[in-house]
Motif scaffolding. Sequence first.
Motif, PDB file in Angstrom:
ATOM      1  N   LEU A 228       0.811  -1.229   0.000  1.00  0.00           N
ATOM      2  CA  LEU A 228       0.000   0.000   0.000  1.00  0.00           C
ATOM      3  C   LEU A 228       0.836   1.266   0.000  1.00  0.00           C
TER       4      LEU A 228
ATOM      5  N   LYS B 271      -8.188   3.079   7.022  1.00  0.00           N
ATOM      6  CA  LYS B 271      -7.589   4.139   6.222  1.00  0.00           C
ATOM      7  C   LYS B 271      -6.071   4.109   6.412  1.00  0.00           C
ATOM      8  N   VAL B 272      -5.336   4.052   5.303  1.00  0.00           N
ATOM      9  CA  VAL B 272      -3.880   3.943   5.326  1.00  0.00           C
ATOM     10  C   VAL B 272      -3.303   5.229   4.746  1.00  0.00           C
ATOM     11  N   TYR B 273      -2.426   5.895   5.509  1.00  0.00           N
ATOM     12  CA  TYR B 273      -1.811   7.146   5.067  1.00  0.00           C
ATOM     13  C   TYR B 273      -0.292   6.992   5.030  1.00  0.00           C
ATOM     14  N   THR B 274       0.285   7.251   3.868  1.00  0.00           N
ATOM     15  CA  THR B 274       1.742   7.263   3.708  1.00  0.00           C
ATOM     16  C   THR B 274       2.175   8.693   3.447  1.00  0.00           C
TER      17      THR B 274
ATOM     18  N   GLU C  26      -4.910   5.454   1.194  1.00  0.00           N
ATOM     19  CA  GLU C  26      -5.496   4.208   0.688  1.00  0.00           C
ATOM     20  C   GLU C  26      -6.626   3.804   1.629  1.00  0.00           C
TER      21      GLU C  26
ATOM     22  N   PHE D 275       0.746  -5.405   5.679  1.00  0.00           N
ATOM     23  CA  PHE D 275       0.719  -4.172   6.462  1.00  0.00           C
ATOM     24  C   PHE D 275       2.013  -4.041   7.239  1.00  0.00           C
TER      25      PHE D 275
ATOM     26  N   THR E  41       3.039   1.007  12.310  1.00  0.00           N
ATOM     27  CA  THR E  41       2.998   2.465  12.347  1.00  0.00           C
ATOM     28  C   THR E  41       4.390   3.001  12.665  1.00  0.00           C
TER      29      THR E  41
ATOM     30  N   ARG F 291       4.077   6.335   8.186  1.00  0.00           N
ATOM     31  CA  ARG F 291       2.889   5.536   7.888  1.00  0.00           C
ATOM     32  C   ARG F 291       1.980   5.549   9.125  1.00  0.00           C
TER      33      ARG F 291
ATOM     34  N   TYR G 176      -2.391   4.916  10.482  1.00  0.00           N
ATOM     35  CA  TYR G 176      -3.648   4.243  10.170  1.00  0.00           C
ATOM     36  C   TYR G 176      -4.780   4.877  10.973  1.00  0.00           C
TER      37      TYR G 176
END
Length: 596
Positions: free
Chosen positions: A197, A326-329, A357, A438, A441, A449, A451
């Motif tokens: 992701l 919710k996945v944030y990079t 994502e 996954f 964090t 990264r 979540y």
Amino acid sequence: MSTPGHTISGEMPSFLTNVPAYTRSRSLALPASQRRGSAIANAIGLRKRSELDIVLDGDADFVHSYSTYDEIKGHAVIKFEKDTSFDDLNITFEGQTCTYVEKIATTAPTTGRTTGRHTFLKVQQPIAEGLLPENGLFEAGVTYTVPFTFVVPDRLLPFICSHKVDTEQIRREHLQLPPSLGDPSVSGDGHMLMDDLAPEMSKISYSIRARITKWNATGRLLEVADKLERIRIVPAREEAPPVEVDDMESDYIMRKEKSVKKGLFKIGKVGRLTAETTQPRSLRLPHPQNRQPEPVSTMATINLRFDPASLEDLPPQLDSIVSKLKVYTFFGAAPYKITPAARRHDNWSTLHGIYPESVSLSSRALSTVSWVRHGPAERESFSSSDLSRRPSGYSTTSTTSIPEPSCAYESGSPYYTARLPVPIALPTASGSSRPKVFVPTFHSCIVSRTYSLELNISFRTPGTNISSSHVTLKTPIQISSEGGIRPLQIQETEAAIAAEIEQQFGLYEANQLEEAGLGLESPVYEETEPDTFISGTRHMSLAQPVPSPARAPALHSGVDASAPPEYRAGAFNTYSSRDRLGGPRTQAVSLPAPTA
């Protein structure tokens, strides 16, 4: 056996050549014919046989995976077809972060990107005498084997993060080992390639590298052979304290109220519904070498309260709840001074970006959930809303938490409550055409990264047959991970090592550098006209970059445009300047506008 007195000079090469472009599909499982080289081509001599190879101990279906305190064992195999002289052999364990941020000009006829590179780890293997020929000559047809052993550290050296930060807690986060990210050749669980992701604008890679070099008659360093073996690192990461949520600035929604309308046409109100939740415990990943049949899971809790408009009004009928991850990079071409967050992100910065994502987790019916009626005199000693507002936060499954009254509640009126336990489990690879993996964090100097958990509750007014409305909550959630066994000798000597590190590298702290009058070397990059916020994409194709002159950068909120100098470590003087340890460095290129 390197020759002393030789250094490497010259301009820093373009970072762009080291940030390969790839599409999302390459991070998924590949057929065996695409993963391995052709045996027929090797047999008939179409492909040159490697003169230097790295062999890692242990079996791995796709990639060797390690965690904190694990030993990385193996050996380098050297065999030349003709006599070859050399001066030095280096075997290192390296970690590097590569990023880039697109720049789109609004008025100028050019576009480009700002790239960043951060070599945060480089450990060299001592080579015992007798393993290499003393005359500095590898004889033709003779196989030489050099073993190596590396231990995955639990943290980085202090000078790796010497840029300015708002708090020392952020620096401590940056000095933790980040996980492998964004590399499709190693993103998986050690048994199957999967999608992690991550956008192509951020890449964290680890490798074991062996390099044979020699000096020529003019004092120039020549590379005789070079071999790099990628590995996957998933460091141990403990669950951090719950995120402090600010209702005004945060993207999270821990409490929400909504009016419940009457009938199909929603004329009039029957009352007001309040939903509250708290941050659940982390999703804990197992050691990367351990496969567990059960999915990684945790439990979230939603507390509901309904304040009726009149004594005759009944609470709404709950239909279903849908959970999403919710996945944030976050990625930047310059270091972050703050902990990045979606709402605090600088939308006008050309130095960093964010790639979101969404992963669907579960959906289940709530028809069996019942409401409990409370008289006007009933009141619990504390509520879930009190907990959600405390800075320390709570992960609680208490059955006695009752939300605070809504804005429509009249004192002395009855009310209804309900409690919804929500199981949260990460999707597994089995039966999925697009398996996902996954990572924990984490926050590093230029990549982070995080979540969050989104919970959507649909309900309908009593007497109707279709869902009339819904309430959505969004809470932070962490992913932690297990590591290897901590060696006893590390526990005994940890204090002494920490004191020695502070003594040796204390000079690299930013404040001491300024006091000593040494200053900090700013990263070199170029900016065009300010662009609007660019959300990351995983499908980016650009023309061949053309270098352009650099000028002084402008500072942006949340980004530190100053970086530490390129530190020259004597043990690694056979490497180019871009591979030296130190803080993140940036470089910009501009691309000409396409012609019609």
